[in-house]
Design a protein around this motif. Structure first.
Motif, PDB file in Angstrom:
ATOM      1  N   CYS A   9      21.263   9.915  17.065  1.00 48.78           N
ATOM      2  CA  CYS A   9      22.547  10.424  17.525  1.00 48.78           C
ATOM      3  C   CYS A   9      22.493  11.931  17.830  1.00 48.78           C
ATOM      4  CB  CYS A   9      23.642  10.123  16.489  1.00 48.78           C
ATOM      5  SG  CYS A   9      25.264  10.097  17.272  1.00 48.78           S
ATOM      6  N   GLY A  10      21.452  12.345  18.524  1.00 50.57           N
ATOM      7  CA  GLY A  10      21.363  13.726  18.993  1.00 50.57           C
ATOM      8  C   GLY A  10      20.919  14.730  17.953  1.00 50.57           C
ATOM      9  N   LYS A  11      20.396  14.252  16.815  1.00 51.18           N
ATOM     10  CA  LYS A  11      19.983  15.197  15.755  1.00 51.18           C
ATOM     11  C   LYS A  11      18.682  14.744  15.098  1.00 51.18           C
ATOM     12  CE  LYS A  11      24.045  15.177  13.436  1.00 51.18           C
ATOM     13  NZ  LYS A  11      25.031  14.772  14.397  1.00 51.18           N
ATOM     14  N   SER A  12      17.904  15.732  14.634  1.00 54.55           N
ATOM     15  CA  SER A  12      16.715  15.421  13.831  1.00 54.55           C
ATOM     16  C   SER A  12      17.158  15.086  12.413  1.00 54.55           C
ATOM     17  CB  SER A  12      15.799  16.640  13.751  1.00 54.55           C
ATOM     18  OG  SER A  12      15.056  16.740  14.912  1.00 54.55           O
ATOM     19  N   THR A  13      16.535  14.078  11.833  1.00 57.29           N
ATOM     20  CA  THR A  13      16.867  13.711  10.450  1.00 57.29           C
ATOM     21  C   THR A  13      15.680  12.973   9.825  1.00 57.29           C
ATOM     22  OG1 THR A  13      18.206  12.223   9.082  1.00 57.29           O
ATOM     23  CG2 THR A  13      18.101  11.699  11.414  1.00 57.29           C
ATOM     24  N   SER A  14      15.568  13.093   8.496  1.00 60.53           N
ATOM     25  CA  SER A  14      14.509  12.343   7.801  1.00 60.53           C
ATOM     26  C   SER A  14      15.027  11.017   7.272  1.00 60.53           C
ATOM     27  CB  SER A  14      13.963  13.163   6.624  1.00 60.53           C
ATOM     28  OG  SER A  14      13.205  14.226   7.121  1.00 60.53           O
ATOM     29  N   GLY A  15      16.328  10.768   7.412  1.00 61.78           N
ATOM     30  CA  GLY A  15      16.885   9.535   6.867  1.00 61.78           C
ATOM     31  C   GLY A  15      16.724   9.498   5.359  1.00 61.78           C
ATOM     32  N   GLU A  16      16.673   8.290   4.816  1.00 56.59           N
ATOM     33  CA  GLU A  16      16.589   8.178   3.350  1.00 56.59           C
ATOM     34  C   GLU A  16      15.147   8.027   2.863  1.00 56.59           C
ATOM     35  OE1 GLU A  16      18.388   4.500   1.931  1.00 56.59           O
ATOM     36  OE2 GLU A  16      16.522   3.479   2.423  1.00 56.59           O
ATOM     37  N   SER A  17      14.223   7.866   3.808  1.00 50.76           N
ATOM     38  CA  SER A  17      12.862   7.500   3.419  1.00 50.76           C
ATOM     39  C   SER A  17      12.109   8.642   2.741  1.00 50.76           C
ATOM     40  CB  SER A  17      12.094   7.083   4.664  1.00 50.76           C
ATOM     41  OG  SER A  17      10.758   6.875   4.339  1.00 50.76           O
ATOM     42  N   THR A  18      11.267   8.264   1.787  1.00 48.90           N
ATOM     43  CA  THR A  18      10.373   9.258   1.185  1.00 48.90           C
ATOM     44  C   THR A  18       8.925   8.999   1.608  1.00 48.90           C
ATOM     45  OG1 THR A  18      10.252   7.828  -0.741  1.00 48.90           O
ATOM     46  CG2 THR A  18      11.801   9.683  -0.863  1.00 48.90           C
ATOM     47  N   ARG A  19       8.707   7.925   2.348  1.00 49.95           N
ATOM     48  CA  ARG A  19       7.335   7.626   2.775  1.00 49.95           C
ATOM     49  C   ARG A  19       6.960   8.492   3.966  1.00 49.95           C
ATOM     50  NH1 ARG A  19       5.461   2.752   4.528  1.00 49.95           N
ATOM     51  NH2 ARG A  19       7.463   2.229   5.452  1.00 49.95           N
ATOM     52  N   ARG A  20       5.684   8.910   4.040  1.00 44.72           N
ATOM     53  CA  ARG A  20       5.188   9.751   5.134  1.00 44.72           C
ATOM     54  C   ARG A  20       3.826   9.224   5.595  1.00 44.72           C
ATOM     55  NH1 ARG A  20       9.695  11.067   4.411  1.00 44.72           N
ATOM     56  NH2 ARG A  20      10.561  13.102   3.882  1.00 44.72           N
ATOM     57  N   GLY A  21       3.501   9.424   6.873  1.00 44.28           N
ATOM     58  CA  GLY A  21       2.174   9.048   7.380  1.00 44.28           C
ATOM     59  C   GLY A  21       1.464  10.280   7.915  1.00 44.28           C
ATOM     60  N   PRO A  22       0.123  10.288   7.896  1.00 41.02           N
ATOM     61  CA  PRO A  22      -0.613  11.456   8.388  1.00 41.02           C
ATOM     62  C   PRO A  22      -0.677  11.479   9.915  1.00 41.02           C
ATOM     63  CG  PRO A  22      -2.165   9.754   7.709  1.00 41.02           C
ATOM     64  CD  PRO A  22      -0.782   9.216   7.436  1.00 41.02           C
ATOM     65  N   VAL A  23      -0.588  12.669  10.488  1.00 41.09           N
ATOM     66  CA  VAL A  23      -0.848  12.843  11.930  1.00 41.09           C
ATOM     67  C   VAL A  23      -2.061  13.765  12.033  1.00 41.09           C
ATOM     68  CG1 VAL A  23       0.069  13.689  14.120  1.00 41.09           C
ATOM     69  CG2 VAL A  23       1.585  12.521  12.505  1.00 41.09           C
ATOM     70  N   TRP A  24      -3.124  13.254  12.658  1.00 41.77           N
ATOM     71  CA  TRP A  24      -4.388  13.984  12.716  1.00 41.77           C
ATOM     72  C   TRP A  24      -4.450  14.950  13.894  1.00 41.77           C
ATOM     73  CZ3 TRP A  24      -7.578  13.291   8.672  1.00 41.77           C
ATOM     74  CH2 TRP A  24      -7.491  12.091   7.948  1.00 41.77           C
ATOM     75  N   ASN A  25      -5.328  15.925  13.774  1.00 40.44           N
ATOM     76  CA  ASN A  25      -5.829  16.654  14.938  1.00 40.44           C
ATOM     77  C   ASN A  25      -7.238  16.092  15.163  1.00 40.44           C
ATOM     78  OD1 ASN A  25      -7.284  18.383  16.555  1.00 40.44           O
ATOM     79  ND2 ASN A  25      -6.264  20.222  15.800  1.00 40.44           N
ATOM     80  N   PRO A  26      -7.396  15.166  16.130  1.00 42.16           N
ATOM     81  CA  PRO A  26      -8.673  14.440  16.231  1.00 42.16           C
ATOM     82  C   PRO A  26      -9.851  15.355  16.585  1.00 42.16           C
ATOM     83  CG  PRO A  26      -6.945  13.364  17.523  1.00 42.16           C
ATOM     84  CD  PRO A  26      -6.407  14.696  17.124  1.00 42.16           C
ATOM     85  N   ALA A  27      -9.588  16.440  17.322  1.00 43.86           N
ATOM     86  CA  ALA A  27     -10.705  17.316  17.705  1.00 43.86           C
ATOM     87  C   ALA A  27     -11.221  18.109  16.505  1.00 43.86           C
ATOM     88  CB  ALA A  27     -10.258  18.273  18.812  1.00 43.86           C
ATOM     89  N   ALA A  28     -10.294  18.459  15.591  1.00 47.02           N
ATOM     90  CA  ALA A  28     -10.692  19.227  14.412  1.00 47.02           C
ATOM     91  C   ALA A  28     -11.064  18.303  13.252  1.00 47.02           C
ATOM     92  CB  ALA A  28      -9.560  20.161  13.992  1.00 47.02           C
ATOM     93  N   GLY A  29     -10.598  17.071  13.317  1.00 42.56           N
ATOM     94  CA  GLY A  29     -10.878  16.128  12.233  1.00 42.56           C
ATOM     95  C   GLY A  29     -10.083  16.427  10.983  1.00 42.56           C
ATOM     96  N   GLU A  30      -8.874  16.986  11.163  1.00 47.61           N
ATOM     97  CA  GLU A  30      -8.065  17.276   9.973  1.00 47.61           C
ATOM     98  C   GLU A  30      -6.601  16.896  10.218  1.00 47.61           C
ATOM     99  OE1 GLU A  30      -7.381  22.026  10.988  1.00 47.61           O
ATOM    100  OE2 GLU A  30      -9.116  21.379   9.791  1.00 47.61           O
ATOM    101  N   GLN A  31      -5.858  16.707   9.125  1.00 42.15           N
ATOM    102  CA  GLN A  31      -4.437  16.366   9.260  1.00 42.15           C
ATOM    103  C   GLN A  31      -3.667  17.602   9.704  1.00 42.15           C
ATOM    104  OE1 GLN A  31      -2.686  14.473   5.814  1.00 42.15           O
ATOM    105  NE2 GLN A  31      -0.628  14.530   6.703  1.00 42.15           N
ATOM    106  N   GLN A  32      -2.776  17.439  10.691  1.00 38.84           N
ATOM    107  CA  GLN A  32      -2.005  18.587  11.165  1.00 38.84           C
ATOM    108  C   GLN A  32      -0.517  18.459  10.860  1.00 38.84           C
ATOM    109  OE1 GLN A  32      -1.208  18.905  15.400  1.00 38.84           O
ATOM    110  NE2 GLN A  32      -2.415  17.074  15.802  1.00 38.84           N
ATOM    111  N   ALA A  33      -0.036  17.261  10.560  1.00 38.81           N
ATOM    112  CA  ALA A  33       1.402  17.074  10.308  1.00 38.81           C
ATOM    113  C   ALA A  33       1.590  15.771   9.554  1.00 38.81           C
ATOM    114  CB  ALA A  33       2.168  17.033  11.633  1.00 38.81           C
ATOM    115  N   GLU A  34       2.835  15.539   9.122  1.00 41.43           N
ATOM    116  CA  GLU A  34       3.170  14.234   8.540  1.00 41.43           C
ATOM    117  C   GLU A  34       4.402  13.709   9.264  1.00 41.43           C
ATOM    118  OE1 GLU A  34       4.013  14.887   4.390  1.00 41.43           O
ATOM    119  OE2 GLU A  34       5.973  15.756   4.856  1.00 41.43           O
TER     120      GLU A  34
END
Ligand code: NAD
Length: 498
Positions: A9-34
């Protein structure tokens, strides 16, 4: 660490969830965000928002919808480089290739700018005395899109501009591996004047997907991804009465006849096999040589494959980047090994490929595997990496039989200078998208995209005219305005008079 949130609805939100997944930087081989992984309650909240927004958006005039689409087109174009860099950073593909992906998505938006023409109905005057019949199409409601990692901008754009132009509201569940581009796309929709709640992004994994498939207020599901998940999505969502188009995986063959320009063919085979590190559903993963073309093709593609410049996606000198995750790299390396164990000959070996300065990156070098047979895992599995298998055949008919025996039917191509052979091929293969001296025959936005067999579950191809048909349903009106001077008697039998 940066957290990538939903857009509801036009806004950023995390909702109620506490679960997170890794987002990689594939060229560096390291996690850059969740990335936030939604619960089914988060999905329910999103669908409710989209359902409420449908009441207003479905009534917006065609002119209003077209003007939002035109504004969105301008904004995507203005942010093309930014979108391409976001894609490159999370997916790994080179920036020039990511720009191409955004451009192809933009072409779908441009197609949708013509929505007033696309939704024109039919009218038959005086079908019977004093009676007219006409038809028009209406939107479905809330439509969901579930998309793969390999085209984080283009594949969602096969869906949401069409659904929204048709008057629906949309919930996108992008791949959790490269989720950031969807947030920028959502911001651009908002800036273009789309009312809040019409386009929403909910991040997540199986829990979020299942909640969308089962939600009673989701009217239609568009899916693009691997075949086992496509099949699952189709079965589960149709069982709750939804309209579903589920595009699956691929194993695309290119037949090379001895009469082809082999230098031209090998250049194009190498680009089609190793572009985007082979992580394209239209990549050529099997070159099927006929007769004397075999040795010449293997020599030429091996020489060219060894020269592909592999490096980080942000380096303008790179022609091919890393693969998306360490799991993808390990799986690809394992399948190359299985080819060797099962008797194939590896002429260029990308295992253990190291890019100086990026030693931890998820790189696999271009790989050519010769003398592959239909029984080998390297042929049977969709590798989705920079691996070109060469299967040798003796005749064009044997090559066509091989293409048809494969369970996938997404794309295929032939390289030849014979119009007769090309015509036999295009009429004889059981595949949805066919190239004649064109290795990656992706249809333009004003056609529809879709494979056959295990590459698509459902009836409609995606975007283009079939996309408009998928996201709308028809009404036919039979209309009479009785006139006092010509009274019409009611009858108890089926009308037969004129
Ligand atoms: P994938 O099937 O793993 O994931 C696709 C989507 O499904 C993602 O959003 C993911 O979160 C979700 N998903 C994954 N597992 C799930 C599960 N068990 N239950 C419910 N949802 C689940 O695909 P991918 O690895 O992201 O993408 C690569 C695949 O997509 C390849 O097979 C490729 O051929 C295919 N693809 C096909 C086309 C086409 O047009 N046919 C286009 C692009 C990609």
């Amino acid at each position: 660490m940066r957290t990538i949130e939903h857009w509801i609805c036009g806004k950023s939100t995390s909702g109620e969830s506490t679960r997170r997944g890794p987002v990689w930087n594939p060229a560096a081989g390291e996690q850059q965000a969740e990335v936030v992984l939604a619960t089914s309650r988060d999905v329910d909240d999103t669908v409710r928002t989209a359902r409420a927004a449908f009441e207003e958006w479905s009534q917006a005039s065609l002119s209003k919808r077209a003007s939002v689409l035109f504004a969105f087109r301008e904004l995507v174009n203005a942010h093309l480089d930014e979108l391409a860099e976001i894609v490159s950073d999370e997916h790994g593909k080179v920036v020039s290739d990511a720009r191409g992906e955004v451009q192809r998505g933009l072409e779908v938006v441009e197609f949708c700018c013509g929505i007033p023409s696309l939704l024109k109905g039919d009218y038959s005057d005086q079908v019977s005395t004093g009676i007219d019949v006409y038809s028009f199409r209406e939107p479905l409601g809330v439509c969901a899109g579930i998309t793969p990692f390999n085209f984080p901008v283009m594949v969602p754009m096969w869906m949401h501009p069409v659904a929204i132009a048709c008057g629906n509201t949309f919930v996108l569940k992008p791949s959790e591996r490269d989720p950031s581009a969807s947030t920028l796309v959502a911001e651009l929709w908002r800036e273009a004047g789309l009312p809040d709640g019409v386009f929403n992004v909910v991040h997540g994994d199986k829990e979020a997907v299942d909640a969308l498939l089962d939600h009673p207020d989701v009217a239609a599901v568009s899916f693009v991804g691997s075949t086992p998940i496509a099949k699952y999505i189709h079965e589960r969502a149709t069982s709750t009465g939804k309209r579903v188009q589920a595009l699956g995986g691929a194993k695309n063959h290119a037949i090379v006849l001895p009469d082809a320009d082999l230098d031209f063919a090998s250049d194009h085979l190498v680009a089609a096999a190793f572009g985007s590190a082979g992580e394209r559903c239209m990549a050529i993963s099997a070159a099927v040589t006929v007769g004397a073309a075999g040795d010449a093709v293997v020599d030429a593609v091996s020489e060219k494959a060894a020269k592909v410049k592999v490096g980080p996606g942000r380096d303008p000198a790179s022609e091919m980047g890393p693969v998306v995750t360490p799991q993808a790299r390990d799986r690809i390396v394992g399948l190359i090994g299985s080819g060797e164990e099962q008797g194939a000959r590896i002429t260029v070996d990308g295992r253990g490929f190291v890019v100086p300065g990026h030693e931890q990156g998820f790189f696999v070098g271009p790989t050519v595997v010769d003398r592959v047979t239909a029984e080998m895992d390297v042929y049977r599995e969709e590798i989705f990496g920079p691996v070109l298998s060469v299967v040798r055949t003796e005749t064009v008919d044997e090559a066509i039989r091989l293409v048809n025996a494969n369970p996938y039917g997404n794309g295929t191509a032939i390289f030849t200078s014979s119009g007769e052979a090309a015509r036999r091929f295009q009429r004889g293969v059981n595949v949805g998208m066919i190239g004649v001296n064109v290795p990656i025959p992706v249809p333009m936005a004003y056609y529809s995209f879709g494979g056959w067999k295990d590459s698509l579950f459902g009836d409609k191809h995606i975007h283009g005219p079939e996309g408009v048909s998928f996201y709308t349903r028809g009404k036919v009106v039979t209309s009479r305005w009785p006139h006092v001077e010509h009274p019409v008697d009611a009858s108890y039998h089926f009308p037969t008079h004129d």
